[in-house]
Scaffold this motif. Structure first.
Motif, PDB file in Angstrom:
ATOM      1  N   GLN A 181       0.874  -1.183   0.000  1.00 21.89           N
ATOM      2  CA  GLN A 181       0.000   0.000   0.000  1.00 21.89           C
ATOM      3  C   GLN A 181       0.903   1.222   0.000  1.00 21.89           C
ATOM      4  O   GLN A 181       1.378   1.668   1.036  1.00 21.89           O
ATOM      5  N   LEU A 182       1.119   1.777  -1.184  1.00 22.54           N
ATOM      6  CA  LEU A 182       2.040   2.886  -1.329  1.00 22.54           C
ATOM      7  C   LEU A 182       1.335   4.212  -1.100  1.00 22.54           C
ATOM      8  O   LEU A 182       0.286   4.463  -1.680  1.00 22.54           O
ATOM      9  N   CYS A 205       7.634   8.251  -0.520  1.00 17.25           N
ATOM     10  CA  CYS A 205       6.647   7.202  -0.774  1.00 17.25           C
ATOM     11  C   CYS A 205       6.936   6.046   0.168  1.00 17.25           C
ATOM     12  O   CYS A 205       8.054   5.518   0.181  1.00 17.25           O
ATOM     13  N   THR A 206       5.934   5.650   0.913  1.00 16.47           N
ATOM     14  CA  THR A 206       6.086   4.579   1.899  1.00 16.47           C
ATOM     15  C   THR A 206       5.037   3.506   1.695  1.00 16.47           C
ATOM     16  O   THR A 206       3.882   3.811   1.409  1.00 16.47           O
ATOM     17  N   TYR A 256       6.462  -2.807 -12.775  1.00 15.29           N
ATOM     18  CA  TYR A 256       6.019  -2.508 -11.417  1.00 15.29           C
ATOM     19  C   TYR A 256       4.566  -2.941 -11.244  1.00 15.29           C
ATOM     20  O   TYR A 256       3.719  -2.616 -12.050  1.00 15.29           O
ATOM     21  N   ALA A 257       4.307  -3.672 -10.180  1.00 13.42           N
ATOM     22  CA  ALA A 257       2.964  -4.199  -9.947  1.00 13.42           C
ATOM     23  C   ALA A 257       2.134  -3.303  -9.042  1.00 13.42           C
ATOM     24  O   ALA A 257       0.909  -3.395  -9.036  1.00 13.42           O
ATOM     25  N   TYR A 258       2.803  -2.451  -8.276  1.00 18.39           N
ATOM     26  CA  TYR A 258       2.088  -1.659  -7.281  1.00 18.39           C
ATOM     27  C   TYR A 258       2.389  -0.168  -7.480  1.00 18.39           C
ATOM     28  O   TYR A 258       3.543   0.218  -7.725  1.00 18.39           O
ATOM     29  N   TRP A 259       1.345   0.629  -7.338  1.00 22.92           N
ATOM     30  CA  TRP A 259       1.456   2.063  -7.584  1.00 22.92           C
ATOM     31  C   TRP A 259       0.802   2.846  -6.460  1.00 22.92           C
ATOM     32  O   TRP A 259      -0.251   2.447  -5.931  1.00 22.92           O
ATOM     33  N   GLY A 260       1.421   3.963  -6.121  1.00 24.13           N
ATOM     34  CA  GLY A 260       0.806   4.870  -5.179  1.00 24.13           C
ATOM     35  C   GLY A 260      -0.071   5.873  -5.900  1.00 24.13           C
ATOM     36  O   GLY A 260      -0.055   5.950  -7.125  1.00 24.13           O
ATOM     37  N   GLN A 261      -0.804   6.647  -5.137  1.00 28.48           N
ATOM     38  CA  GLN A 261      -1.583   7.707  -5.757  1.00 28.48           C
ATOM     39  C   GLN A 261      -0.620   8.791  -6.234  1.00 28.48           C
ATOM     40  O   GLN A 261       0.446   8.969  -5.701  1.00 28.48           O
TER      41      GLN A 261
END
Length: 125
Positions: free
Chosen positions: A2-3, A21-22, A112-117
Motif C-alpha cells: 500500500q504505497l 513514498c512509503t 512494477y505491480a504496485y502504484w501509489g496515488q
C-alpha cells in the motif's frame, strides 16, 4: 503493498521539492522502487528507479544531476528534486516491484505491480 506518496506542491523555477513514498503495509518482499511522472497530454515517463539495497539506481536523462532518488529503508523511497524547471510539472507516482532479488531497478511501468496515488508537482516560471 500500500504505497502512499507525499511531498508535491507548487514551487518556482529553480526551487526544490522532496517526494516521499512509503509502503504502509510494510511488505517484506518489496524489491525495486521507482518514480514516474505524467504531464497533461503526455505518456507516463520514467523518472528514477532504485534497487532494494539502494546500490543500483538510474535516472532519465532530463533529470540527471538535478534529482536524487534514495531508499530510506526497504519500504520507503524518496526523490529530492533540485533546480526544478517548468517542464518538470507533472503528476508524480511511485511504484514498487516484488519480482526478483537481483538488485536491479526497472524503468518500464509494466515492471512494477504496485502504484501509489499521484502527487502533483507544479513548477512556475
Amino acid at each position: 503493498v500500500q504505497l502512499q506518496a507525499s511531498g508535491g506542491g507548487l514551487v518556482q523555477a529553480g526551487g526544490s521539492l522532496r517526494l516521499s513514498c512509503t509502503d504502509s503495509g510494510r511488505t517484506f518482499s518489496i524489491q525495486a522502487m521507482g518514480w514516474f511522472r505524467q504531464a497533461p497530454g503526455k505518456e507516463r515517463e520514467f523518472v528514477a528507479g532504485i534497487s532494494r539495497s539502494g546500490r543500483n539506481l538510474g535516472y532519465t536523462d532530463s533529470v540527471k544531476g538535478r534529482f536524487t532518488i534514495s531508499r530510506t529503508d526497504a519500504n520507503t523511497v524518496s526523490l529530492l528534486m533540485n533546480s526544478l524547471k517548468p517542464e518538470d510539472t507533472a503528476v508524480y507516482s511511485c511504484a514498487a516491484s516484488i519480482r526478483g532479488n537481483d538488485g536491479r531497478y526497472y524503468n518500464r511501468p509494466d515492471d512494477y505491480a504496485y502504484w501509489g496515488q499521484g502527487t502533483q508537482v507544479t513548477v512556475s516560471s
